[in-house]
Design an enzyme around this catalytic site. Sequence first.
Site, short mmCIF file in Angstrom:
data_model
loop_
_atom_site.label_atom_id
_atom_site.label_comp_id
_atom_site.label_asym_id
_atom_site.label_seq_id
_atom_site.Cartn_x
_atom_site.Cartn_y
_atom_site.Cartn_z
N SER A 251 46.30 28.11 42.27
CA SER A 251 45.35 29.05 42.99
C SER A 251 44.51 29.70 42.02
O SER A 251 44.02 28.89 40.89
CB SER A 251 45.91 29.93 44.13
N ASP A 474 42.88 21.80 51.72
CA ASP A 474 43.21 23.21 51.50
C ASP A 474 41.93 23.95 51.91
O ASP A 474 40.80 23.50 51.19
CB ASP A 474 43.34 23.18 49.90
N HIS A 503 48.11 25.20 50.96
CA HIS A 503 47.69 25.92 49.61
C HIS A 503 48.73 25.97 48.68
O HIS A 503 49.86 26.70 48.73
CB HIS A 503 47.13 27.17 49.90
#
Length: 576
Positions: A251, A474, A503
């Site tokens: 991320s 996502d 995710h």
Amino acid sequence: MRTAVLHGTAGSLLLTALVAAPAVGEPTVGTAAVGAPAAGAPAWQNPAGAAEMRGTAVAAERAAAAGIHFGNCAKEQDLPGTLQCGTVTVPLDYAHPDGKQIKLTVSRVRATGKDAKNSKRKVPRHGAFVYNPGGPGASSMYFPLIGVLPEWKRIAGAYDLVGYAPRGVGRSAPLSCKDPKHFVKAPSQAPTYPSESYKQERIAEAKAYARGCAERSGSALRHYTSLNNARDLDVLRAALGEQKLTFMGASYGTYVGALYATLFPSHVRKMVFDSAVNPDPDKIWYRNNLDQSAAFETRWADFRAWIAKHDDVYGLGATPEEVLHSYEKARAQLAAEPAGGKVGPGQLQSTLLQAGYYDDYWPQTATALSAYLKGDPKPLIEQAGPFPEAAAEQENGSAVYTAVECNDAPWPTDWRTWDRDNTRLARQAPFETWDNVWMNLPCAYWPEPRQKPLAVRTLPGALPPTLILAAERDAATPYEGALELQQRLSGSVLVTENGAGTHGIGGGPNQCVNGYLDAYLLEGRLPVRRAACAPHAEPKPVEPGDRSEGSKGSENSKGAERSEGSEDPKTTRQAP
């Protein structure tokens, strides 16, 4: 954008969300940051970064000489004895490496040296493997413990697993913007279409929060940035005794890795980017937030379709539209009478948002919603209620998220821009749009100067081959970000989990994805340019009342990994 602290899928301690700050003056949304380095230009040719590059070299040389003295972890960190902890010293301001210093906490579990398939067979050590779980505001101090999971045993056999608390997080020169006792407010509202008076209340809160960050941190506040996180990473590499870095970022951690690859391409051995933030300077961070809010609407629809498919279990509706009606009914009831006096529409929306990050949360979330509408609020209170004991950690994560995002890049400073853009977006994507605004709005009133985002780019041959992992649906880091990152990092390879939306997918339930990850980290093998994997299995529905199973979701081990900095993505304020 929020990138939940990427608790990725099973095994990927990830959390993530995106956003950024305004530079002096207000840029037009979508305009490139003025003064950013030209695409392809080495970062050190940017005059504004020359002093910082020299300072990083000085700090790295010192760290290499000092090393890290690993020992027992501090009692207050509550870490098991199998983990070793230490610190590495970095400059607060890399332009002045002899000025104020701060200490970052680091954790490690040594490589086991064992073959995961044959414990009697020894495998060679490949060095240190450093992990960043996202945020900003997340810590990977618990990450090294992940080596006991089946999906990670091969990597743990060959690598020392290394976690750390980035600057501002936990014990690493911690930031705070508000008294933790007053940070979590519950119950709270979360209007899909806020009134003008509600907007004015949230504007006042955003201004107060920004002021609190400045008052509590003083002049140090401006030095909490993504670029400094990347520089810290190079000092950590040197302190670990590594000539070249092996790194995995999830991320927001992918953005730190991308900046590192741009600044220090010759210092990279291997890099994995799991659930990539879009690094386009035009996107950092305001536009990334708009893209994220739009993507969450699609993922929310995926979740409702799954619930509808299992209407015989949950009774929330046989179509996505009927499930939406059940959700709105619950919101209305909670607005009138909060569950247990502490779960209102805001807490419900926050819980549903977490399910948007991770589909292994779908069964337990659907169970709680179903039980509540049938007269049993207890499961919803257990899932969505505030946890006062976590308030200090959540406030710290929020402060770091806000400081980094707001310092990083230009943000609109005129509320009318935010109001216009998000009012339009909320017509098509109401689920997450306004909550995303309130989380990032302090950046409109940020008291510190804003940086100009560095143009992530590497020239052919400058960077070793790197691996990008992405789920096609996502929402926290929309798939376009992975495509953009691959275009900017020469020689990178993209592995896509088709039709999936969790995710963080590295080390999770998809064995195809894990096969590519292991082959790269252990053997240096990669596909030519792109590869695809079928989606992992959907989670199985759980009968309401069977709470022991409801918490297991899709029967993988991800839930156990979400203990490290992985509170609700909204309250921890992650970037996408």
